[in-house]
Scaffold this motif. Structure first.
Motif, mmCIF file in Angstrom:
data_model
loop_
_atom_site.group_PDB
_atom_site.id
_atom_site.type_symbol
_atom_site.label_atom_id
_atom_site.label_comp_id
_atom_site.label_asym_id
_atom_site.label_seq_id
_atom_site.Cartn_x
_atom_site.Cartn_y
_atom_site.Cartn_z
ATOM 1 N N GLY A 183 2.749 17.726 -5.523
ATOM 2 C CA GLY A 183 1.308 17.979 -5.387
ATOM 3 C C GLY A 183 0.422 16.743 -5.405
ATOM 4 N N TYR A 184 0.968 15.601 -5.001
ATOM 5 C CA TYR A 184 0.162 14.374 -4.961
ATOM 6 C C TYR A 184 -0.365 14.155 -3.549
ATOM 7 N N SER A 185 -1.542 13.545 -3.429
ATOM 8 C CA SER A 185 -2.013 13.150 -2.106
ATOM 9 C C SER A 185 -2.191 11.627 -2.090
ATOM 10 N N GLU A 186 -2.088 11.053 -0.899
ATOM 11 C CA GLU A 186 -2.076 9.592 -0.809
ATOM 12 C C GLU A 186 -3.483 9.013 -0.925
ATOM 13 N N ILE A 187 -3.566 7.843 -1.544
ATOM 14 C CA ILE A 187 -4.825 7.087 -1.531
ATOM 15 C C ILE A 187 -4.524 5.667 -1.077
ATOM 16 N N ARG A 188 -5.375 5.121 -0.190
ATOM 17 C CA ARG A 188 -5.223 3.730 0.258
ATOM 18 C C ARG A 188 -6.495 2.987 -0.097
ATOM 19 N N THR A 189 -6.388 2.089 -1.036
ATOM 20 C CA THR A 189 -7.544 1.277 -1.423
ATOM 21 C C THR A 189 -7.358 -0.122 -0.836
ATOM 22 N N PRO A 190 -8.445 -0.888 -0.692
ATOM 23 C CA PRO A 190 -8.325 -2.226 -0.075
ATOM 24 C C PRO A 190 -7.461 -3.169 -0.919
ATOM 25 N N ILE A 191 -6.900 -4.183 -0.271
ATOM 26 C CA ILE A 191 -6.109 -5.149 -1.049
ATOM 27 C C ILE A 191 -7.010 -6.179 -1.724
ATOM 28 N N ILE A 192 -8.316 -6.230 -1.340
ATOM 29 C CA ILE A 192 -9.224 -7.118 -2.063
ATOM 30 C C ILE A 192 -10.241 -6.302 -2.857
ATOM 31 N N GLU A 193 -10.535 -6.787 -4.046
ATOM 32 C CA GLU A 193 -11.526 -6.160 -4.925
ATOM 33 C C GLU A 193 -12.279 -7.300 -5.603
ATOM 34 N N PRO B 54 -3.505 -7.606 -7.909
ATOM 35 C CA PRO B 54 -2.204 -7.904 -8.501
ATOM 36 C C PRO B 54 -1.461 -6.626 -8.894
ATOM 37 N N GLU B 55 -2.162 -5.500 -8.914
ATOM 38 C CA GLU B 55 -1.583 -4.185 -9.184
ATOM 39 C C GLU B 55 -2.597 -3.171 -8.678
ATOM 40 N N ASN B 56 -2.282 -1.884 -8.736
ATOM 41 C CA ASN B 56 -3.149 -0.941 -8.030
ATOM 42 C C ASN B 56 -3.916 0.032 -8.911
ATOM 43 N N THR B 57 -3.619 0.076 -10.207
ATOM 44 C CA THR B 57 -4.300 1.071 -11.040
ATOM 45 C C THR B 57 -5.805 0.832 -11.074
ATOM 46 N N ALA B 58 -6.208 -0.420 -11.287
ATOM 47 C CA ALA B 58 -7.644 -0.720 -11.371
ATOM 48 C C ALA B 58 -8.370 -0.283 -10.094
ATOM 49 N N GLY B 59 -7.777 -0.551 -8.937
ATOM 50 C CA GLY B 59 -8.391 -0.187 -7.658
ATOM 51 C C GLY B 59 -8.527 1.323 -7.488
ATOM 52 N N VAL B 60 -7.493 2.052 -7.873
ATOM 53 C CA VAL B 60 -7.531 3.514 -7.728
ATOM 54 C C VAL B 60 -8.576 4.101 -8.691
ATOM 55 N N VAL B 61 -8.646 3.550 -9.893
ATOM 56 C CA VAL B 61 -9.650 4.022 -10.853
ATOM 57 C C VAL B 61 -11.056 3.738 -10.307
ATOM 58 N N ARG B 62 -11.241 2.555 -9.730
ATOM 59 C CA ARG B 62 -12.539 2.220 -9.140
ATOM 60 C C ARG B 62 -12.915 3.234 -8.063
ATOM 61 N N ALA B 63 -11.950 3.563 -7.201
ATOM 62 C CA ALA B 63 -12.204 4.531 -6.126
ATOM 63 C C ALA B 63 -12.529 5.909 -6.702
ATOM 64 N N TYR B 64 -11.790 6.304 -7.725
ATOM 65 C CA TYR B 64 -11.995 7.609 -8.379
ATOM 66 C C TYR B 64 -13.434 7.729 -8.891
ATOM 67 N N PHE C 247 -0.881 9.337 -4.983
ATOM 68 C CA PHE C 247 0.214 8.372 -4.884
ATOM 69 C C PHE C 247 -0.224 7.270 -3.927
ATOM 70 N N TYR C 248 0.404 6.112 -4.047
ATOM 71 C CA TYR C 248 0.045 4.992 -3.164
ATOM 72 C C TYR C 248 1.276 4.167 -2.811
ATOM 73 N N ILE C 249 1.157 3.436 -1.709
ATOM 74 C CA ILE C 249 2.207 2.525 -1.240
ATOM 75 C C ILE C 249 1.492 1.282 -0.717
ATOM 76 N N GLY C 250 1.924 0.095 -1.092
ATOM 77 C CA GLY C 250 1.268 -1.064 -0.500
ATOM 78 C C GLY C 250 1.629 -2.384 -1.145
ATOM 79 N N PRO C 251 1.142 -3.477 -0.526
ATOM 80 C CA PRO C 251 1.450 -4.801 -1.055
ATOM 81 C C PRO C 251 0.548 -5.190 -2.220
ATOM 82 N N MET C 252 1.102 -5.938 -3.163
ATOM 83 C CA MET C 252 0.361 -6.497 -4.306
ATOM 84 C C MET C 252 0.643 -8.001 -4.297
#
Ligand SMILES: [Zn+2]
Ligand SMILES: [Zn+2]
Length: 421
Positions: A34-44, A79-89, A104-109
């Motif tokens: 039951g997860y859906s994908e989120i894509r946040t930018p690689i720069i913040e 350097p990791e994705n939690t902060a970015g996803v929380v920002r988007a949330y 869920f997410y997939i991407g470069p760090m």
């Protein structure tokens, strides 16, 4: 001659197949849970990582790629994705939606670390973040989700261990911190220089110092798991109960402290038993109930984990050949076309592709011998041969390299015949 920047890598061919296998498997399992994908930018903005990960962590202090933008603010590669996803949330007000948000997410760090085996400056992560429930049942499910992923990646559970612990909450952590600071202060002469600073800036970080001289102090240090408040103890007991119901084998690791400041309560790591050397954690995560608020949103409990794709690849190296078979069930066809009838050949080629056949050719219609050689080199089992004779009779010849046999097929029946190979 220009090469890649130090510590980064091109990915193609069989390595890329492994990437795809991991990503595709992850997407399938994620949808099932039951997860859906989120894509946040690689720069913040750098500020996000300072506030989200913690200013005194190694990542933020030493490992970020940071640059100034034209307005004088600094931005960093994530350097990791939690902060970015929380920002988007928070930014999109997703807390107003009913129920949980499961991403869920997939991407470069990116981390500016000393490049070494299994450690790149651009590495890739898969991970998840769930917002909106403070529940041991959810923590158990997040761990089950991770375990099912590894199972589907054919990483046998015998090859890794699930370690769990709790790092306490705002009620029990301050008392524990004080206890830890007292202990570390008494032992400060035995600690390295960095740890001597850490004692006062961020005492928990001393516990994951890698310096040899600090180890004896760390081993004997008071453990947070033995200093939890009642609520945290009950929660941790509950988590274990749920994991047992789901038949998940786990170990309590009293020394487990994750390298990031934001964790509260549950933390866990999937640790490989062999083959990965010192970097043996393949998946890690935990609960972070205060981060959303800390970054400017309403109080929202949350939990998540992340895993490095490159490390997962190391862990499944033994199964590489199986993976090829799982990933390529499609019948691939090569078509050999006589130069004199290349228009007709191209038409057949396009029709087959439009009908869902995975087909390739040499595009130059060189000699038959040369086209066959290419098909062989590219390891095609099936080759279609369109010569003048066949074209005249509305036929095409199919050669199966495995058995060496040839069949003549009517063009009108070609798609069906190929699909049934
Ligand atoms: Zn607590
Ligand atoms: Zn140290």
């Amino acid at each position: 001659m220009l090469n890649t920047v130090k510590g980064v890598k091109d990915v193609f061919d069989s390595d890329l197949e492994l990437f795809r296998f991991i990503e595709n498997t992850f997407v399938k399992i994620s949808q099932k849970f039951g997860y859906s994908e989120i894509r946040t930018p690689i720069i913040e903005y750098t500020e996000l990582f300072k506030r989200g990960i913690g200013e005194t962590t190694d990542i933020v202090e030493k490992e970020m790629f940071t640059m100034a933008d034209s307005k004088g603010r600094t931005i960093s590669l994530r350097p990791e994705n939690t902060a970015g996803v929380v920002r988007a949330y928070i930014e999109h007000g997703l807390f107003n939606n009913a129920g949980l948000s499961k991403f869920f997410y997939i991407g470069p760090m990116f981390r500016r670390e000393r490049p070494q085996a299994g450690r790149l400056r651009q590495f890739h992560q898969i991970g998840c973040e769930v917002f909106g429930a403070n529940s041991a049942m959810l923590d158990a499910e997040v761990i089950i989700y991770a375990a099912q992923l590894l199972e589907n990646l054919k990483i046998a559970s015998a090859n890794f261990e699930i370690q769990i612990s709790s790092v306490g909450c705002e009620n029990c952590r301050p008392q524990y911190n004080k206890k830890l600071v007292d202990y570390l202060t008494a032992e400060k002469n035995k600690l390295c220089e960095t740890c001597n600073i850490r004692i006062y800036k961020n005492p928990l970080r001393v516990l994951d110092c890698k310096e040899e001289r600090c180890q004896s102090v760390i081993v004997a240090a008071p453990k947070i798991i033995e200093n939890l408040c009642d609520d945290c103890n009950i929660f941790f007991e509950e988590l274990q109960g749920f994991l047992k119901i789901a038949n998940i084998d786990y170990q309590i690791n009293k020394r487990l402290v994750r390298g990031l400041d934001y964790y509260t309560g549950t933390v866990f790591e999937f640790v490989c038993k062999e083959g990965l050397g010192a970097q043996n954690t393949i998946l890690a995560g935990g609960r972070y109930n205060n981060l959303v608020k800390q970054l400017g949103g309403p109080h929202t409990p949350a939990v998540g984990w992340a895993a490095g794709i490159e490390r997962l690849i190391l862990a499944l190296t033994n199964n590489k050949s199986d993976i090829k078979n799982i990933e390529n069930p499609v019948k691939k066809i090569f078509i050999v076309i006589d130069k004199t009838i290349k228009k007709q050949g191209f038409e057949i080629f396009c029709n087959l592709r439009n009908n869902g056949i995975d087909i390739n050719c040499d595009y130059e219609c060189k000699s038959f011998k040369s086209q066959f050689r290419l098909a062989n080199k590219l390891k095609y089992r099936y080759v279609l041969i369109l010569g003048e004779e066949e074209a005249k009779n509305e036929n095409i010849k199919l050669k199966d390299f495995d058995c060496g046999c040839e069949t003549i097929i009517k063009l009108s029946e070609l798609t069906t015949k190929l699909k049934n190979l």
